[in-house]
Motif scaffolding. Structure first.
Motif, mmCIF file in Angstrom:
data_model
loop_
_atom_site.group_PDB
_atom_site.id
_atom_site.type_symbol
_atom_site.label_atom_id
_atom_site.label_comp_id
_atom_site.label_asym_id
_atom_site.label_seq_id
_atom_site.Cartn_x
_atom_site.Cartn_y
_atom_site.Cartn_z
ATOM 1 N N ILE A 42 -28.232 31.922 5.097
ATOM 2 C CA ILE A 42 -27.931 30.664 5.787
ATOM 3 C C ILE A 42 -29.156 30.001 6.420
ATOM 4 C CG2 ILE A 42 -25.523 31.249 6.186
ATOM 5 C CD1 ILE A 42 -26.287 31.930 9.105
ATOM 6 N N ASN A 43 -30.304 30.624 6.311
ATOM 7 C CA ASN A 43 -31.470 30.047 6.979
ATOM 8 C C ASN A 43 -32.674 29.820 6.060
ATOM 9 O OD1 ASN A 43 -31.874 32.887 6.823
ATOM 10 N ND2 ASN A 43 -33.310 32.822 8.538
ATOM 11 N N ARG A 44 -32.413 29.536 4.813
ATOM 12 C CA ARG A 44 -33.512 29.226 3.901
ATOM 13 C C ARG A 44 -33.151 27.988 3.086
ATOM 14 N NH1 ARG A 44 -35.910 34.090 0.960
ATOM 15 N NH2 ARG A 44 -36.740 34.435 3.016
ATOM 16 N N ARG A 45 -33.870 26.935 3.324
ATOM 17 C CA ARG A 45 -33.611 25.645 2.675
ATOM 18 C C ARG A 45 -34.148 25.650 1.249
ATOM 19 N NH1 ARG A 45 -34.100 19.829 3.608
ATOM 20 N NH2 ARG A 45 -32.777 19.118 1.933
ATOM 21 N N TYR A 46 -33.386 25.080 0.342
ATOM 22 C CA TYR A 46 -33.812 24.888 -1.041
ATOM 23 C C TYR A 46 -34.589 23.574 -1.093
ATOM 24 C CZ TYR A 46 -33.426 24.817 -6.137
ATOM 25 O OH TYR A 46 -33.707 24.804 -7.479
ATOM 26 N N GLU A 47 -35.470 23.428 -2.058
ATOM 27 C CA GLU A 47 -36.358 22.252 -2.088
ATOM 28 C C GLU A 47 -35.674 20.952 -2.507
ATOM 29 O OE1 GLU A 47 -36.952 24.456 -6.022
ATOM 30 O OE2 GLU A 47 -37.076 25.079 -3.946
ATOM 31 N N LYS A 48 -34.452 21.006 -3.020
ATOM 32 C CA LYS A 48 -33.765 19.794 -3.467
ATOM 33 C C LYS A 48 -32.520 19.540 -2.636
ATOM 34 C CE LYS A 48 -35.479 19.967 -8.132
ATOM 35 N NZ LYS A 48 -35.210 19.730 -9.520
ATOM 36 N N ASN A 49 -32.119 18.272 -2.588
ATOM 37 C CA ASN A 49 -30.881 17.873 -1.934
ATOM 38 C C ASN A 49 -29.745 17.924 -2.940
ATOM 39 O OD1 ASN A 49 -32.132 17.343 0.525
ATOM 40 N ND2 ASN A 49 -32.704 15.286 -0.113
ATOM 41 N N ILE A 50 -28.508 17.844 -2.443
ATOM 42 C CA ILE A 50 -27.349 17.926 -3.327
ATOM 43 C C ILE A 50 -27.347 16.794 -4.357
ATOM 44 C CG2 ILE A 50 -25.750 16.658 -1.820
ATOM 45 C CD1 ILE A 50 -24.881 19.782 -3.903
ATOM 46 N N PHE A 152 -23.681 26.923 10.995
ATOM 47 C CA PHE A 152 -23.954 25.487 10.865
ATOM 48 C C PHE A 152 -25.017 25.031 11.868
ATOM 49 C CE2 PHE A 152 -19.697 26.225 9.226
ATOM 50 C CZ PHE A 152 -19.769 25.604 7.988
ATOM 51 N N HIS A 153 -25.934 25.918 12.184
ATOM 52 C CA HIS A 153 -27.007 25.646 13.155
ATOM 53 C C HIS A 153 -27.763 24.379 12.762
ATOM 54 C CE1 HIS A 153 -30.245 26.463 15.961
ATOM 55 N NE2 HIS A 153 -29.722 27.636 16.289
ATOM 56 N N LYS A 154 -28.092 23.577 13.729
ATOM 57 C CA LYS A 154 -28.812 22.321 13.464
ATOM 58 C C LYS A 154 -30.267 22.559 13.073
ATOM 59 C CE LYS A 154 -25.951 19.741 16.681
ATOM 60 N NZ LYS A 154 -25.144 18.822 16.028
ATOM 61 N N ASN A 155 -30.833 23.704 13.487
ATOM 62 C CA ASN A 155 -32.230 24.009 13.188
ATOM 63 C C ASN A 155 -32.294 25.376 12.496
ATOM 64 O OD1 ASN A 155 -34.947 24.622 13.147
ATOM 65 N ND2 ASN A 155 -35.321 23.949 15.236
ATOM 66 N N ILE A 156 -32.362 25.358 11.168
ATOM 67 C CA ILE A 156 -32.304 26.630 10.434
ATOM 68 C C ILE A 156 -33.474 27.554 10.742
ATOM 69 C CG2 ILE A 156 -30.884 25.709 8.577
ATOM 70 C CD1 ILE A 156 -33.465 25.907 6.815
ATOM 71 N N SER A 157 -34.588 27.009 11.211
ATOM 72 C CA SER A 157 -35.733 27.867 11.523
ATOM 73 C C SER A 157 -35.477 28.738 12.754
ATOM 74 C CB SER A 157 -37.001 27.027 11.724
ATOM 75 O OG SER A 157 -36.879 26.215 12.869
ATOM 76 N N LEU A 158 -34.408 28.468 13.496
ATOM 77 C CA LEU A 158 -34.075 29.267 14.677
ATOM 78 C C LEU A 158 -32.909 30.228 14.461
ATOM 79 C CD1 LEU A 158 -34.408 26.527 17.456
ATOM 80 C CD2 LEU A 158 -36.079 28.278 16.794
#
Length: 184
Positions: A42-50, A152-158
């Protein structure tokens, strides 16, 4: 089978875990049975949007997250909208897995679904029979109950740090551990 594990549990990666798929990650378990387990990082963003992955949503810039190393050609979602999205399975209070994707697309196009209400994941994290129990015995993961605030944290880095804070006590100290203690 570890009785503390169940759908809705968060797996917090040990600070010294070197596996690049899971280093400093938090995984939300959606299914845990004797045959195996499934969850999403849940805390690693993929490089593309939906909108870059699903042509019918090409104008949508909702983020997509890296769910895990298994079947990275599949799209999954967690949401907080059972009244809007039919067919989802409640994993824990206020967090639903899956549902009618056509409804999701229609809601997004109408502007009735905000990005903070849904999370998309490419691939998933999976474990075979007794594999996750074995990893817990090796101290690869710490566990804590999942909740909408973290998922659903607003800041995934935290998320990793906040999940450790939820454990409290000695676990809060792990937040400050360096990625490589030999460099300390």
């Amino acid at each position: 089978m570890n009785e503390a594990l169940a759908a809705g549990t968060l797996l917090i990666a040990d600070p010294f875990l070197k596996d690049p798929n899971f280093m400093r990650t938090v995984v939300f378990l959606c299914d845990h049975q004797a045959e195996g387990s499934i969850g999403f990082v849940i805390n690693r963003r993929y490089e593309k949007n939906i909108g870059e992955l699903v042509t019918e949503l090409e104008m949508c810039n909702f983020p997509v997250y890296y769910g895990g190393p298994v079947q990275r050609d599949t799209l999954h979602f967690l949401h907080q909208c059972p009244d809007l999205i039919e067919g989802g399975v409640e994993i824990t209070t206020g967090i639903y897995w899956g549902g009618d994707f056509e409804q999701v697309a229609a809601l997004i196009k109408k502007g009735e679904l905000e990005s903070g209400m849904i999370r998309f994941y490419l691939g998933y994290s999976g474990w075979g029979e007794e594999q996750l129990d074995s990893e817990l015995n090796e101290k690869t993961w710490l566990i804590t109950p999942g909740n909408a605030k973290l998922v659903f944290h607003k800041n995934i880095s935290l998320i990793w740090q906040d999940a450790l804070k939820q454990l409290g006590g000695k676990y809060e100290q792990l937040i400050n551990y360096p990625l490589d203690p030999q460099l300390n």
